[in-house]
Design a protein around this motif. Sequence first.
Motif, PDB file in Angstrom:
ATOM      1  N   TYR A  49       0.812  -1.233   0.000  1.00  0.00           N
ATOM      2  CA  TYR A  49       0.000   0.000   0.000  1.00  0.00           C
ATOM      3  C   TYR A  49       0.838   1.272   0.000  1.00  0.00           C
ATOM      4  O   TYR A  49       0.364   2.320  -0.420  1.00  0.00           O
ATOM      5  CB  TYR A  49      -0.911   0.046   1.243  1.00  0.00           C
ATOM      6  N   TRP A  54       0.787   1.379  -6.015  1.00  0.00           N
ATOM      7  CA  TRP A  54      -0.540   1.131  -5.451  1.00  0.00           C
ATOM      8  C   TRP A  54      -1.465   2.305  -5.788  1.00  0.00           C
ATOM      9  O   TRP A  54      -2.621   2.124  -6.148  1.00  0.00           O
ATOM     10  CB  TRP A  54      -0.448   0.921  -3.927  1.00  0.00           C
ATOM     11  N   GLU A  57      -2.083   2.257  -9.693  1.00  0.00           N
ATOM     12  CA  GLU A  57      -3.020   1.197 -10.088  1.00  0.00           C
ATOM     13  C   GLU A  57      -4.471   1.582  -9.865  1.00  0.00           C
ATOM     14  O   GLU A  57      -5.358   1.057 -10.507  1.00  0.00           O
ATOM     15  CB  GLU A  57      -2.824  -0.012  -9.165  1.00  0.00           C
ATOM     16  N   HIS A  58      -4.689   2.438  -8.852  1.00  0.00           N
ATOM     17  CA  HIS A  58      -6.064   2.693  -8.435  1.00  0.00           C
ATOM     18  C   HIS A  58      -6.649   4.009  -8.920  1.00  0.00           C
ATOM     19  O   HIS A  58      -7.819   4.278  -8.665  1.00  0.00           O
ATOM     20  CB  HIS A  58      -6.180   2.568  -6.904  1.00  0.00           C
ATOM     21  N   LYS A  60      -8.040   6.531 -11.859  1.00  0.00           N
ATOM     22  CA  LYS A  60      -8.734   6.370 -13.144  1.00  0.00           C
ATOM     23  C   LYS A  60      -8.472   7.628 -13.981  1.00  0.00           C
ATOM     24  O   LYS A  60      -8.500   8.723 -13.415  1.00  0.00           O
ATOM     25  CB  LYS A  60     -10.237   6.203 -12.930  1.00  0.00           C
ATOM     26  N   THR A  62      -6.945   4.228 -16.221  1.00  0.00           N
ATOM     27  CA  THR A  62      -5.838   3.343 -15.893  1.00  0.00           C
ATOM     28  C   THR A  62      -5.385   2.580 -17.131  1.00  0.00           C
ATOM     29  O   THR A  62      -6.157   2.412 -18.083  1.00  0.00           O
ATOM     30  CB  THR A  62      -6.257   2.356 -14.791  1.00  0.00           C
ATOM     31  N   GLU A  66      -5.934  -5.104 -14.166  1.00  0.00           N
ATOM     32  CA  GLU A  66      -6.558  -5.385 -12.866  1.00  0.00           C
ATOM     33  C   GLU A  66      -5.551  -5.031 -11.776  1.00  0.00           C
ATOM     34  O   GLU A  66      -4.347  -4.996 -12.023  1.00  0.00           O
ATOM     35  CB  GLU A  66      -6.968  -6.863 -12.762  1.00  0.00           C
ATOM     36  N   PRO A  67      -6.029  -4.766 -10.569  1.00  0.00           N
ATOM     37  CA  PRO A  67      -5.097  -4.394  -9.494  1.00  0.00           C
ATOM     38  C   PRO A  67      -4.310  -5.595  -8.966  1.00  0.00           C
ATOM     39  O   PRO A  67      -4.723  -6.741  -9.130  1.00  0.00           O
ATOM     40  CB  PRO A  67      -6.013  -3.832  -8.407  1.00  0.00           C
TER      41      PRO A  67
END
Length: 430
Positions: A49, A54, A57-58, A60, A62, A66-67
């Motif tokens: 994290y 991290w 990846e999260h 948008k 992206t 997938e994470p």
Amino acid sequence: MQRREFLLSAAASGALASAARAGAAAVPAKPGFLWGTAGAAYQIEGGNYASDLWVVEHVKPTIFAEPSGDACDAYHHVMEDIALVASLGFNAHRFSIEWSRIEPERGQISRAGLAYYRRVLEACREHRLAPAVTFNHFTVPRWVAASGGYADPANVAAFAAHCRRVTEEMGDLIHLAATFNEPNLSTVVRWGGMLDKARPIIAMMQQAAGAATASPGWASPMLAGEAQYDGVLAAHAAAIDAMRAGGGKFPIGLTLAVTADHAAGGDDSGLKRKQAEMLDRWLAAPGDFIGVQTYTGSAVDANADVPPPPGTELTQMGYAFTPDAIEKSVRLVAGRTKKAIYVTENGVATEDDTRRIAYIQGAVAGVQRCVADGIDLRGYFHWSLLDNWEWMAGYKPKFGLVSVDPRTFRRTPKPSARFLGAIARRGGLG
Ligand code: BGC
């Protein structure tokens, strides 16, 4: 031995026997040659994290399929993994230390993070595996990215201080260290023509990540690419000095993405330019060895890679299936440096493990020819030990010698694991 395991090992030893019969470069084992498996923290540990990735990846939009999530939960399964590598017959293992686990906030040091990686190194030693440690495998703590990445000299100094700290805490157990993993990757990606498509999304991701962290200067090195090369080179040099000052006696180098290419048509001007841009500034950097990392090669015209012709066997990454690529890459690099060479990554993404065995067979034969020709090649690390999180492509591409159940994290060695393990045990194919 359970029936399934017996069948797996029988399949692997059958393939090895046929490789030996084919007389694939019967070179005797070289003393001290490292036969290893490879992985990287972010792709296997899960739950990183505090890493820049991290965040990336999260946000948008992206470019990630997938994470990473729990990844292979190697953070909790690492002892099992190390024991498995040794039991398969290898004598080395490459892994990376996730800086953000040790320094989640600038200057805040996690004793637990340091202790964790020391235990990993101790386990390698207990199992007689030579540990090859990567200090920066693409990811950095989020505070590094949020403050401009390696473009900021304060982060260059912070990386060097981190490398010194790790060396002081556990350098006695390290066999081989790489500062950076494939710092030249953006050049390879640019020649592959993929950057132009990704650039607008990357720019939006950088903006979104900056907004998410109230840091307009967001510069994850993975996304910043070639713009950060000078900073990365400075960090590499500073890290070597810092590790030496911290008492590190192990060889230190960097690993490079190398494609095994040829000229499209009669004009080799593009090929020559690509090879110089991909390699030269990194080969000229300080250090004791070069890690060569190759998956494929292609034809190169005056400006870019040329897509493989129709009918070419492609891997899950869309690369041409080229077991001989690693030999070409090692010879290319050996022709441009006097430093020792290790193959620190080579492998293939496929669901069909018989193709992985064929790939390994061809690759190892080439590696052995390089050794036979007197190239100072000291090891072969296969990517990857585990089926893991393949960055933008998510979990679909299967690079592993060992599959991982995504719910239970149970590890199951594939026949290719036994095949390469048997090669490692006997020190070669022949
Ligand atoms: C990287 C690995 C990656 C592998 C396969 C290399 O570029 O170092 O992290 O998983 O290639 O694509």
